[in-house]
Design a protein around this motif. Structure first.
Motif, mmCIF file in Angstrom:
data_model
loop_
_atom_site.group_PDB
_atom_site.id
_atom_site.type_symbol
_atom_site.label_atom_id
_atom_site.label_comp_id
_atom_site.label_asym_id
_atom_site.label_seq_id
_atom_site.Cartn_x
_atom_site.Cartn_y
_atom_site.Cartn_z
ATOM 1 N N LEU A 1 8.358 14.966 24.493
ATOM 2 C CA LEU A 1 7.974 15.016 22.895
ATOM 3 C C LEU A 1 6.525 14.491 22.555
ATOM 4 O O LEU A 1 6.084 15.330 21.533
ATOM 5 N N LEU A 2 6.051 13.618 23.158
ATOM 6 C CA LEU A 2 4.461 13.272 22.663
ATOM 7 C C LEU A 2 3.896 14.453 22.796
ATOM 8 O O LEU A 2 2.960 14.743 22.087
ATOM 9 N N VAL B 1 -3.856 3.760 17.226
ATOM 10 C CA VAL B 1 -3.512 3.699 18.497
ATOM 11 C C VAL B 1 -2.192 2.816 18.654
ATOM 12 O O VAL B 1 -2.183 1.465 18.099
ATOM 13 N N VAL B 2 -1.200 3.375 19.329
ATOM 14 C CA VAL B 2 -0.103 2.589 19.348
ATOM 15 C C VAL B 2 0.213 2.332 20.782
ATOM 16 O O VAL B 2 -0.324 2.811 22.013
ATOM 17 N N TYR B 3 0.962 0.971 21.258
ATOM 18 C CA TYR B 3 1.328 0.805 22.589
ATOM 19 C C TYR B 3 2.651 0.246 22.751
ATOM 20 O O TYR B 3 2.950 -0.425 21.748
ATOM 21 N N ASP B 4 3.063 -0.004 24.030
ATOM 22 C CA ASP B 4 4.563 -0.563 24.057
ATOM 23 C C ASP B 4 4.628 -1.110 25.620
ATOM 24 O O ASP B 4 3.222 -1.054 26.136
ATOM 25 N N SER B 5 5.649 -1.561 26.178
ATOM 26 C CA SER B 5 5.532 -1.722 27.499
ATOM 27 C C SER B 5 6.641 -1.080 28.372
ATOM 28 O O SER B 5 7.008 -1.524 29.344
ATOM 29 N N VAL C 1 8.495 4.368 25.993
ATOM 30 C CA VAL C 1 9.458 5.145 24.930
ATOM 31 C C VAL C 1 9.026 4.577 23.516
ATOM 32 O O VAL C 1 8.846 5.635 22.717
ATOM 33 N N ARG C 2 8.985 3.606 23.218
ATOM 34 C CA ARG C 2 8.825 3.178 21.712
ATOM 35 C C ARG C 2 7.459 3.477 21.179
ATOM 36 O O ARG C 2 7.724 4.174 20.182
ATOM 37 N N GLY C 3 6.430 3.611 22.151
ATOM 38 C CA GLY C 3 5.023 4.005 21.467
ATOM 39 C C GLY C 3 5.085 5.558 21.418
ATOM 40 O O GLY C 3 4.467 5.978 20.473
ATOM 41 N N CYS C 4 5.598 6.095 22.211
ATOM 42 C CA CYS C 4 5.887 7.594 22.207
ATOM 43 C C CYS C 4 6.549 8.178 20.957
ATOM 44 O O CYS C 4 6.076 9.156 20.218
ATOM 45 N N MET C 5 7.651 7.390 20.530
ATOM 46 C CA MET C 5 8.603 8.012 19.518
ATOM 47 C C MET C 5 7.757 7.544 18.108
ATOM 48 O O MET C 5 7.635 8.458 17.341
ATOM 49 N N ALA C 6 6.939 6.638 18.129
ATOM 50 C CA ALA C 6 6.357 6.294 17.144
ATOM 51 C C ALA C 6 5.328 7.001 16.870
ATOM 52 O O ALA C 6 4.874 7.633 15.620
ATOM 53 N N ALA C 7 4.471 7.224 17.818
ATOM 54 C CA ALA C 7 3.298 8.231 17.782
ATOM 55 C C ALA C 7 3.560 9.561 17.388
ATOM 56 O O ALA C 7 2.922 10.503 16.661
#
Length: 768
Positions: free
Chosen positions: A492-493, A560-564, A567-573
């Motif tokens: 999706l990203l 710039v967003v990040y997660d660990s 999933v969460r970073g890709c969805m928000a971005a």
């Protein structure tokens, strides 16, 4: 220009010549007004002399046009045009004036001030027809409300005032006595006719060369709903550059960095503002600006609605280091007059985007009766509330489980009993449930998905009961489910056109002094508190997408967003990119890199002068001493004040401190506080000039939180509220006495946003 040779124009020129001779004689005010009234009678007897361009009504608010300004600024002649059923709220003039009806009808209600500060109707309502003339002056009565009583016809009044009324500082009043400063700018456009007298007197002070002169007055009824309605005129005496709609719109379309800042309080902001204008009220500029707008050469464009706040805010921004501060010409009225759309409610970019998504993707939704029928039939379904926990806990649909929007896709596969279980998501209205449902669909979750149409509001309107103090919340996800979801989120990203960058590329972005780069940790606040990247801001994914204007104040900035978890970073971005943000995801992030465990302490500018401090224990002793009266003034959030405040504290709105302090009891010592002590620190310098010589003003570091941390007692209630509580906005469903009509109107307003976006043309939304 009016041509003096034309018979129609000769009537005006004759009046101007006679009026000029009258003011040159300098008679006493009462004699001047008596003679001026007589001069106006023949002018009002004919309506063929007023140029058509100076009698045009606006569809939403009255218009003021300049007909003539005396070169020596002794008097001015204007036309005041009221569209059908339009009105001016209670206002004054501060100078003598005469208003005569040329066309249509007007009604006027004089007001007088009571000993307690309230404004009440004085005498009978005055109904005026063509030829009638009303006089105003601070000497004989200067405060009234005027409206056009005709529902289908405009009204034109010819008015003569002392000085140039378009440069005169005046006031709007509420019936409770509060007032707002305004300067009523002219609606003349370049090239519109301005009169010269037969003696070739030259009109001056019409409009500055740079002005495009959009209308600068708006009106709403009923009066108690109205905020200050007039924008600061372009002729105001300040040194700041004026911005126009054309240049702001082009900057938005070109994705240039710019912060559109509405400096009014939240209630006023929620009534009307440009789509991408953030809300940063005057009283929070020193405490919030450096964090929300980190690059201090970012172009700032400030908005108000005629209260005079933009100039005050510009001075503050400049004092704390911002170098490119501009004021939007004629404020909100100027924006609307130039063709810009004005939006209501808060978190508008996200709210409007969600409606755009639903219109483009036809996001599935079920009505409350349909969902209730599924529940009653025992259908294979789950209901997830995607709001913050406190909102869910306050009131939700019976049986709903709390799964916040940012966690939804990551946990969906684990939480759903099977791939055939229907997932129903809800919020309190539309925005979050639309984006939540579409997130699940976009991420390839195999389950059938729908939103509860209109959320808890729709549930109530259908006649169903909500439940309070629900506790069910999501648990841990299965690692195998995470891997599947991460793969689809990454796909999706790429579909959304978002690039992934490594830490070195991020450092290069952060080193670029010409761009703003926001680094956001989209995990949960507890995860952020355990460890995060240095300099990152906590922005849980669901809240980030729901309230982009809170987290991203600079339009055109990089994000710039990040997660660990992947999933969460890709969805928000993916959502931010579709909303027009230049977005990146930080790749190859591991928890070992989360070396920062402290919540960042805001870097704050210095105060104008050093402030005197007091600790909670000393303040407690002062308050107990009745022989040397001390008084606490709270300039924090009014809703927090009502719930809990230092005993005996008064609440004042910081932006109205000067005018509202007169309502506070007199004391020998004053102590300023707020929720965390930050904003109150800067209010000390504003309060000190208002107290008598020798009276000391102190600051409580740490504010109310420090006081309560010592275990000291608090009070609740509104007993000492000295300012109107306009610092917060409550949606209809957040008000205890809401009506079904108000709830429905709120929902209808959201659905109307798609058409507003089409008209606005600056949103840049691209739905995949």
């Amino acid at each position: 220009m009016y041509e003096a040779s034309k018979p129609q124009s000769q009537r005006l020129h004759q009046f101007l010549a006679e009026m000029t001779r009258l003011v040159e004689l300098s008679p006493a005010e009462d004699e001047l007004m008596t003679q001026a009234r007589q001069l106006m009678v023949p002018l009002l007897a004919h309506d063929d002399w007023l140029h058509p361009e100076l009698s045009q009504a606006h569809s939403h608010h009255p218009q003021l046009y300049l007909i003539y300004a005396d070169p020596a600024k002794r008097f001015s002649v204007v036309s005041m045009v009221y569209g059908a059923a339009q009105s001016m709220p209670i206002h004054d003039h501060t100078v003598w004036g005469l208003s005569g009806v040329l066309r249509g009808k007007t009604s006027c209600q004089p007001f007088s001030k009571m000993s307690d500060g309230r404004w009440v109707p004085a005498g009978f309502q005055i109904d005026m027809v063509p030829g009638d003339i009303e006089a105003v002056s601070p000497r004989i009565g200067d405060v009234h409300k005027v409206w056009n009583p005709m529902p289908d016809q405009a009204c034109v009044c010819i008015e003569v005032y002392q000085g140039n009324i378009g440069e005169t500082t005046r006031h709007f009043y509420r019936e409770d006595g509060s007032r707002h400063v305004f300067v009523q700018a002219y609606a003349n456009l370049p090239g519109m006719p301005i009169a010269n007298t037969a003696q070739q007197l030259t009109a001056t002070a019409v409009l500055p060369a740079a002005a495009t002169a959009p209308p600068t007055i708006t009106a709403r009824t009923p009066l108690h709903d109205a905020e200050p309605l007039v924008s600061t005129t372009a002729t105001a005496d300040h040194r700041f550059r004026l911005s126009t709609y054309t240049e702001v719109k082009q900057a938005l379309l070109d994705k240039q960095e710019m912060a559109l800042v509405d400096v009014r309080e939240e209630h006023a902001y929620a009534q009307s503002h440009p789509l991408f204008a953030i809300q940063l009220p005057l009283g929070r500029i020193e405490t919030d600006a450096w964090q929300r707008i980190p690059r201090r050469d970012t172009p700032l464009v400030l908005f108000d609605n005629g209260e005079g706040l933009s100039v005050r805010a510009a001075q503050l921004f400049q004092r704390i280091g911002y170098s490119d501060v501009r004021i939007f010409q004629n404020g909100l009225a100027g924006w609307a007059a130039a063709g810009g759309e004005l939006f209501s409610d808060v978190n508008l970019p996200s709210k409007a985007f969600a409606e755009w998504v639903e219109a483009q993707r036809k996001t599935p939704s079920f009505s409350a009766p349909e969902v209730k029928a599924l529940m009653d039939s025992g259908a294979d379904m789950v209901l997830w509330d995607v709001r913050q926990f406190d909102q869910y806990h306050t009131m939700t649909v019976p049986g709903a489980v709390h799964v916040p929007g940012g966690e939804l896709v990551l946990h969906a596969r684990t939480l759903a009993p099977s791939a055939t279980t229907r997932i129903v998501v809800c919020c309190d209205g539309r925005t979050r449930s639309i984006l939540a449902a579409q997130s699940l669909i976009n991420a390839g979750i195999p389950n059938p998905v729908c939103a509860l149409r209109h959320g808890t509001i729709g549930w109530q309107l259908a006649g169903f009961e909500l439940t309070a103090k629900a506790q069910q919340t999501y648990g841990k996800y299965a690692e195998e489910d995470r891997k599947k979801t991460a793969a689809s989120a990454l796909a999706l990203l790429f579909r959304a056109g978002v690039k992934r960058i490594d830490k070195q590329e991020l450092q290069q972005m952060q080193a670029d002094a010409n761009r703003t780069t926001f680094v956001l940790d989209v995990r949960t606040p507890p995860e952020y508190a355990l460890g995060h990247l240095p300099g990152a801001i906590s922005a849980p994914g669901g809240q980030l997408v729901h309230a982009t204007d809170r987290y991203l104040a600079v339009r055109g900035a990089r994000v710039v967003v990040y997660d660990s978890d992947g999933v969460r970073g890709c969805m928000a971005a993916s959502w931010l990119a579709q909303m027009g943000w230049e977005t990146y995801v930080l790749k190859d992030v591991s928890t070992s890199q989360f070396t920062e465990t402290e919540i960042p302490t805001p870097n704050l500018p210095a105060t104008v002068e050093p402030v005197k401090e007091v600790d909670p224990a000393t303040l407690k002793a002062w308050l107990a001493n009745r022989t040397n009266l001390s008084l606490v003034i709270d300039v924090g959030d009014s809703s927090h004040y009502v719930k809990k405040h230092i005993p005996g504290a008064w609440w004042l709105l910081r932006s109205q401190l000067t005018q509202d302090f007169t309502r506070v009891h007199k004391a020998n010592r004053y102590v300023l506080t707020c929720d965390d002590g930050m904003a109150s620190r800067y209010a000390v310098a504003e309060l000190q000039p208002l107290v008598r010589s020798g009276i000391e003003v102190y600051w409580l570091p740490g504010g109310n939180a420090h006081w309560m941390a010592q275990g000291f007692s608090t009070q609740q209630g509104e007993s000492y509220v000295a300012s109107p509580r306009i610092d917060t906005y409550r949606r209809p469903h957040e008000v205890s006495d809401h009506s079904a009509q108000a709830l429905q109107a709120y929902l209808d307003g959201g659905q109307a946003l798609v058409e507003q976006l089409r008209k606005d043309g600056t949103h840049g939304f691209k739905v995949i």
